[in-house]
Every structure is written in C-alpha cells, then in structure tokens.
Design an enzyme around this catalytic site. Structure first.
Site, PDB file in Angstrom:
ATOM      1  N   GLU A 155     102.645  40.107  42.006  1.00 26.89           N
ATOM      2  CA  GLU A 155     101.253  39.692  42.233  1.00 26.89           C
ATOM      3  C   GLU A 155     101.001  38.266  41.726  1.00 26.89           C
ATOM      4  O   GLU A 155     100.183  38.037  40.829  1.00 26.89           O
ATOM      5  CB  GLU A 155     100.291  40.675  41.588  1.00 26.89           C
ATOM      6  CG  GLU A 155     100.257  42.010  42.306  1.00 26.89           C
ATOM      7  CD  GLU A 155      99.034  42.860  41.952  1.00 26.89           C
ATOM      8  OE1 GLU A 155      98.433  42.630  40.896  1.00 26.89           O
ATOM      9  OE2 GLU A 155      98.690  43.746  42.760  1.00 26.89           O
ATOM     10  N   GLU A 311     101.948  48.809  46.717  1.00 28.60           N
ATOM     11  CA  GLU A 311     101.268  49.572  45.656  1.00 28.60           C
ATOM     12  C   GLU A 311      99.960  50.125  46.184  1.00 28.60           C
ATOM     13  O   GLU A 311      99.233  49.450  46.924  1.00 28.60           O
ATOM     14  CB  GLU A 311     100.889  48.656  44.482  1.00 28.60           C
ATOM     15  CG  GLU A 311     102.013  48.131  43.645  1.00 28.60           C
ATOM     16  CD  GLU A 311     101.472  47.278  42.490  1.00 28.60           C
ATOM     17  OE1 GLU A 311     100.299  47.437  42.101  1.00 28.60           O
ATOM     18  OE2 GLU A 311     102.230  46.434  41.996  1.00 28.60           O
TER      19      GLU A 311
HETATM   20  C1  GAL Z   1      98.683  45.799  40.154  1.00 24.82           C
HETATM   21  C2  GAL Z   1      99.965  45.431  39.441  1.00 24.82           C
HETATM   22  C3  GAL Z   1     100.622  46.632  38.809  1.00 24.82           C
HETATM   23  C4  GAL Z   1      99.615  47.503  38.108  1.00 24.82           C
HETATM   24  C5  GAL Z   1      98.567  47.911  39.112  1.00 24.82           C
HETATM   25  C6  GAL Z   1      97.504  48.831  38.549  1.00 24.82           C
HETATM   26  O1  GAL Z   1      97.809  44.731  40.125  1.00 24.82           O
HETATM   27  O2  GAL Z   1     100.858  44.794  40.299  1.00 24.82           O
HETATM   28  O3  GAL Z   1     101.617  46.184  37.902  1.00 24.82           O
HETATM   29  O4  GAL Z   1      99.048  46.780  37.071  1.00 24.82           O
HETATM   30  O5  GAL Z   1      97.913  46.773  39.575  1.00 24.82           O
HETATM   31  O6  GAL Z   1      96.500  49.094  39.500  1.00 24.82           O
END
Ligand code: GAL
Length: 681
Positions: A155, A311
C-alpha cells in the site's frame, strides 16, 4: 509464456487466500495453518509483508531459516506465495542508525518509528537498504517452487502521502529542474508574480510546507505529481531488481482503497497485474456501489485486464470509529461482486487473526475463535465454491457502453482551498455520476480524458477541473464525431498549471457545450437550490428536484435548456443543458442534481445514446455483470444486494452454475444471494 499466463497456470484458477504473517506465531501453529488452508482451498498467500525485522535483525545479518521452513511447508501443502519484498516497515535499527530516513509532515513534525511506513520515499539511505533486502530475498527465493508472484512493498502512500523534509525538498528541486529547465519557466508556470513569490533560483524552492495562508496552488499540484512519481520510483527500484533476478516471475503492489495520492494510470503500466485492497463499510448502505466503482477503476487501469482483490476483510475492520462485521452471506456476496467486476483473486487481510499488535481486533480468515467459528465456515465454503470454477480466471469484461472520465492530475487541482467551493471531493462527485448507472445495471469503464473514446456510446465527465489542450480536443472530437457526452460543472476551468483558461468559462469546452458560464454561485453548506422543468421529453412528469454543492450563471450560446434553477438569484436560468454538436450531443450540468434527478437524467441520456444494461429488467437491488472466458463462454454474475428475495426474469434460458439446476428463464435469488449464469443455448 507471459508472466501472467504463468501465474494463471500455477494457480489453476482464481486465487484465494490472504496475508500470512507466520512470524507472529510459534511453529506448532504453522502446521495447523497449512491444514486449514487446504481445507479452505487456499492456493495463494501474501507472505512476509512486514517481515523486514525478522529476516534482517541487524544491518549485516540475514536470518532466512524460519522463512525457508515456511516456504517449504507452503510448497509441500500446494499453497503458492505472493512473496513480499518486505520493505513496507523498516526495522527499528534503520532509523536508530539513520534518523534522516524518517518522514516529515508539512508542518515539520517528524513521524517516528513504532507503527509502519515510517520512511521518506526520497531517502537514498532507505532506498539503498531496501534494495539490499530485495536483492537478498529475490536471490534466496527466486527459484523456490512456492513462489508465484512478487508483492512489492505494501500500500504505497497509504500513511505517508508525501514527505516534506530537507531530503525531499532537494529531490523536489531536482524534479522541478527536469520539468522546467530554468527558473523563469517555473515562475511562469507557478504564477509567482502573485504575492511576491518570484524565485531567483531553484535553490530557494521548497515543498509546500505549512505557510501563513494558502500555499501556491500550482506548487501544490506539482508537489502531488512529484510525490506520485517519487513513490513510484521506490516501487520501480525494487521492481528492477526483481526483473533482473527473476525475469519470469510477475510483480504487483496492492493499491489502497481509491485515493487521490497516486496517479494510478501512471503506475499501472509498471505492474504485471493490478492489485487492490477493498474495505467497504458494512454500515454504509451504499457500500456495494462504492466498491463496484473502485473495481471498475482497477479493471480499467490496464485496459480491462483482470485485477487481483489482494485484501478485503472477512468480517470487521478495526480502523473505523465503529467497526461492523459483515452479516451472514455478505462476505460471499461482496467477494463475488469483485469477481463480477473482473477480479481474478479473492484475498483477505489476513489469514490468522493476530493475538497482539494494533490489528488484533481486525477480522481474519481464521478468527481468534478458530476453525469452529462462523467466520472460518464461510471462508471455507467460499474457497470451495471458487475452486470449483477455474474457468472464470482470465475471463474479461465485455467492453462497456459507458466510459467515465477520471484524471488524477485534475483531482489534485480540484481539491484545494481558495476555490469557489472548497468542499468538492472528486471521489464523491465521481460516485454521484456512477451511482445511477450502477442502479440501472449499466456497465462502465473508467478512462482518462485523452484516451481513445471511439467505442463508447456515452462518455461521462464529472468535474474535470484542470485540462490541457490535447485532452480537451479529444473530448470535443468525440462529440463532434457522433458521441454523447455528459459533463459536470467546474470542468475545463484551469490548465495543468492551475491557471484559468481565459476567454469565458469553460473556454476549452464552450464550442462543444454551446454555452458560457458567467459566474459561480455555490449555495451555502447544507443548502440546496431548487430545480424545475416543464413536462417534456426528458422529464415526462416535469421536474421538481434540487441541486447541491454548486450553481452557476450559464449563458446559452446554442445549447438548449433542459432544466432551470427555480429559486434565488439564478431563478429561471439554465441549470442543465443539451447541445447538438457535430454529429453528437453534449449535456452539461451546472449543479449536482439530487440522486433521483440524476438517475432520471442519466437514464434519458443513456437511452438517447443507445446504452444497454448488462441484463434488462432486473429488480432494484439486483446487480449483474458479465465476463467472457477465452473459450468464448459468457458468464453473468447476479448479486442480490437487498435483504428481500428477488424474482428475476432472464432474457433467455440460462443455467446457474452454482446450483447446477436445469436452465431457467426465471430465477429466485435469496437475500444476499448469488447466481453464476451461462446462456443455455
Ligand atoms: C491494509 C494493509 C494491511 C492491513 C489492512 C487492515 O491497509 O495493507 O496490512 O493493515 O489494511 O484493514
């Protein structure tokens, strides 16, 4: 074989899995991990994203034995790794030895270690240590059978959108020298005759640090350009090493939920595949259309190539003020929504819920309660469902009838203070234009203003504040050649240096729109302005709606009035216009109509342009998107976002691949239900 074909072959279908952080757990848990991964049909995990301190506990010492074991264990279990370059969170020793790697805010506050992403993107020290680490990781695992994909950083630009330190200032000056050549050109581009800002040399130039009042707007836009390119340079430096050491392995990095920080159109050519992190809020009634829009952006970044949902949360996140879990069935529904919009991966943050640390209340595929929980049951069921449909991987969305224009550079110009309205937010404006299309099941691509628009029946241009001559001419040519275009207020106002295009607003679009704008009249915060129109072709029942955020005095110069302002200083003057131009038509909105009015309007404009829904006549709340596999199979994903059962009439008999039932021309979709249809013929 291309890198992406290789990845697809290795995975054998859609990717399914999540962030895997085994360093947070003792060895006995690892064995259970692989067992449960197999149960859930996990075939890909993002490994090592925050492992820098674990693999390099001291500057000169790498400690790979534990990761060797994990990689071997995954390979034995048939799980592939999307292996991170591990550069997202430098270990404490780096900033202890070199405090200058820590980033600074615009007000000079230093951001200390103790969380993550605490590095200045321009820091040569950070980049050097990152490069050493990437080379070591790539050398160690480049030939490992578990390795499928590189996950560069994490990110980028999520927490540190820009750094304002002295090292960054020097890099910014170098960047400006490259862009402008001499300081006179910079002075001109930044309009520094204003407020005595003239620079005698590049040495005097700084990032737009906190100042007594509004910093120079052109400087801010250039700093945003620089920031996006500077962070890209971090990505590219790592990518170059990976390309050299493992030329056959694809690389990606996960983009944050749609944000203005990075110009993703400029980034996307440098990724082998786009990855996206999506966190719709279960408390938000518009979560599904918002996610849909961001997926359309991601799919469009590389010309329709499927993207990876890298994610999402299986249930609740932990970083909002109120963190709602996903009700039963919603995780499955939203996962299928991503697939419907072109995702070739359904991945989660994270595999096993952390016991300690800042994210222990963030849901995970394996919750604190273990495999007996509803969370894991749903994860396992979805894994099986997706694994049984390998044919979807690689399927592409048919070209949409509608393109919606998004330009990051203009976004940076629009969202500044000292504007007629400082509350304009491009993502919200974009969404206001997207929502009516979504509600009517009209598929949509996302394009830049300079892209080839020839195949689209309708081009929607929300608030394109800053535009250069080439892009403006491209939009005009599209309409002249027979296209239908709908543009919203405060478009075509400034050039790429944020200088007003003179000759009457919006100078570059006046010919196309058949009007000029005399003055901007944004209503007070939370106030609106009434709109009206007599019954007619566009508004068969007449119009009594309202606009918000904006109003303006439009002087038609050939355009026909479609709706007028009904009150205040502008009463009786045009609010919405249409101009027949060349062989096409250009519509213009001088306000932001309420959602109902917007929907009626876009429906009318779409009909005029010959825009078709993905499937006709779907009930409200039911969404459909299509993907076509390489073998020609056309898949329709149907998603019931409502809490009611839906009765869906299909235009031809179709088979639901999820139930295997005989072909039907009617279908009952359970609340939050999903169907995967193929025409039976
Ligand atoms: C994203 C990040 C992850 C985790 C996740 C939680 O922004 O890449 O490492 O923190 O959010 O929602």
């Amino acid at each position: 074989m291309s890198r992406i074909d290789r990845l697809r072959r290795l995975l054998g279908g859609l990717a399914y899995g999540g962030d895997y952080n085994p360093e947070q757990w003792p060895e006995e848990v690892h064995a259970e991990d692989v067992k449960l991964m197999r149960e859930a049909e996990v075939n890909l995990v993002s490994l090592g994203i925050f492992s820098w301190a674990a693999v390099q506990p001291e500057p000169g010492r790498f400690e790979f034995a534990w990761l060797d074991r994990i990689m071997d264990m995954l390979a034995d279990g048939g799980v592939r790794a999307c292996l991170a370059t591990m550069t997202a969170s430098p270990p404490p020793w780096l900033s202890a030895l070199h405090p200058e790697v820590l980033p600074e805010r615009a007000d000079g506050t230093r951001l200390w270690p103790g969380a993550r992403q605490h590095y200045c993107p321009s820091s040569p020290v950070y980049r050097e240590h990152a490069a050493r680490l990437v080379r070591a990781v790539a050398g160690r695992y480049g030939g490992h059978p578990a390795l499928a994909l590189w996950h560069v950083g994490n990110e980028f630009g999520c927490h540190v959108r820009a750094c304002y330190c002295d090292v960054s200032a020097e890099a910014f000056r170098r960047w400006l020298r490259d862009r402008y050549g001499d300081v006179g050109t910079l002075n001109d581009a930044w309009s520094t005759a204003f407020w005595s800002q003239r620079y005698a040399s590049f040495e005097e130039v700084l990032p737009p640090r906190t100042a007594p009042t509004f910093p120079n707007p052109a400087q801010q836009v250039d700093f945003a350009r620089f920031g996006s390119e500077e962070i890209l340079a971090c990505y590219l430096a790592e990518k170059a090493i990976l390309d050299e050491v493992t030329p056959e392995v694809p690389a990606t990095t996960n983009f944050v939920p749609l944000a203005r920080t990075l110009d993703l159109f400029a980034w996307a050519p440098h990724l082998d595949v786009v990855s996206y992190d999506s966190y719709p809020d279960p408390h938000d009634p518009l979560a599904a259309p918002r996610a849909a829009m961001s997926y359309d952006v991601m799919r469009s970044l590389r010309g329709g190539q499927p993207f990876l949902l890298m994610e999402q949360a299986p249930g609740a996140v932990n970083w909002r003020a109120r963190n709602a879990p996903k009700p039963r069935g919603v995780m499955r529904l939203w996962s299928w929504q991503a697939v419907a919009h072109g995702a070739d991966a359904v991945m989660f943050f994270q595999w096993r819920q952390s016991r300690g640390g800042a994210e222990k209340y963030h849901s995970a595929m394996v919750p604190h309660g273990g495999a007996a929980t509803r969370g894991f049951q749903e994860v396992r069921a979805l894994g099986r469902e997706l694994a049984d449909r390998p044919g979807l991987a690689g399927a592409r969305a048919p070209r949409a009838d509608v393109a919606i224009v998004l330009d990051w550079q203009s976004w940076w110009g629009l969202e500044q203070e000292a504007r007629p309205n400082a509350d304009l937010r491009l993502d919200e404006l974009l969404f206001s234009h997207y929502l009516p299309l979504y509600q009517d099941n009209v598929a949509c691509d996302v394009v830049r203003p300079g892209d080839d628009l020839s195949g689209y029946r309708l081009v929607v241009v929300p608030n394109l504040y800053m535009v250069g001559g080439h892009d403006a001419a491209n939009l005009e040519r599209y309409v002249e050649g027979g296209g239908t275009l709908l543009m919203s207020f405060f478009s075509g106002i400034a050039d790429p240096c944020d200088r007003v295009h003179l000759g009457g607003y919006p100078a570059p679009f006046r010919r196309m729109l058949g009007l000029r704008v005399e003055e901007f009249w944004p209503p007070a915060r939370d106030a609106g302005v009434a709109l009206s129109a007599e019954p007619g072709e566009v508004w068969p029942e007449g119009l009594a709606g309202h606009g918000s955020l904006w109003a303006e005095e439009i002087v038609p110069e050939g355009a026909a009035t479609v709706a007028s302002f009904a009150e205040g200083e502008l009463a009786g003057l045009p609010a919405v216009t249409r101009h027949a131009f060349g062989r096409g038509a250009a519509w213009y909105l001088g306000t932001l109509p309420d959602p109902g009015t917007m929907r009626k309007l876009l429906r009318h404009v779409g009909r005029e342009a010959g825009v078709r829904p993905v499937l006709p006549g779907l009930p409200d709340g039911v969404q459909a998107r299509a993907r076509r596999s390489a073998d020609g199979t056309l898949w329709y994903v149907l998603l019931n976002h409502s809490a009611e059962e839906a009765d869906v009439a299909l235009p031809e008999p179709m088979r639901d691949d999820l139930t295997g039932a005989d072909p039907l021309d009617r279908l009952r979709l359970a609340p939050r239900g999903v169907a995967l249809l193929r025409p039976a013929g």
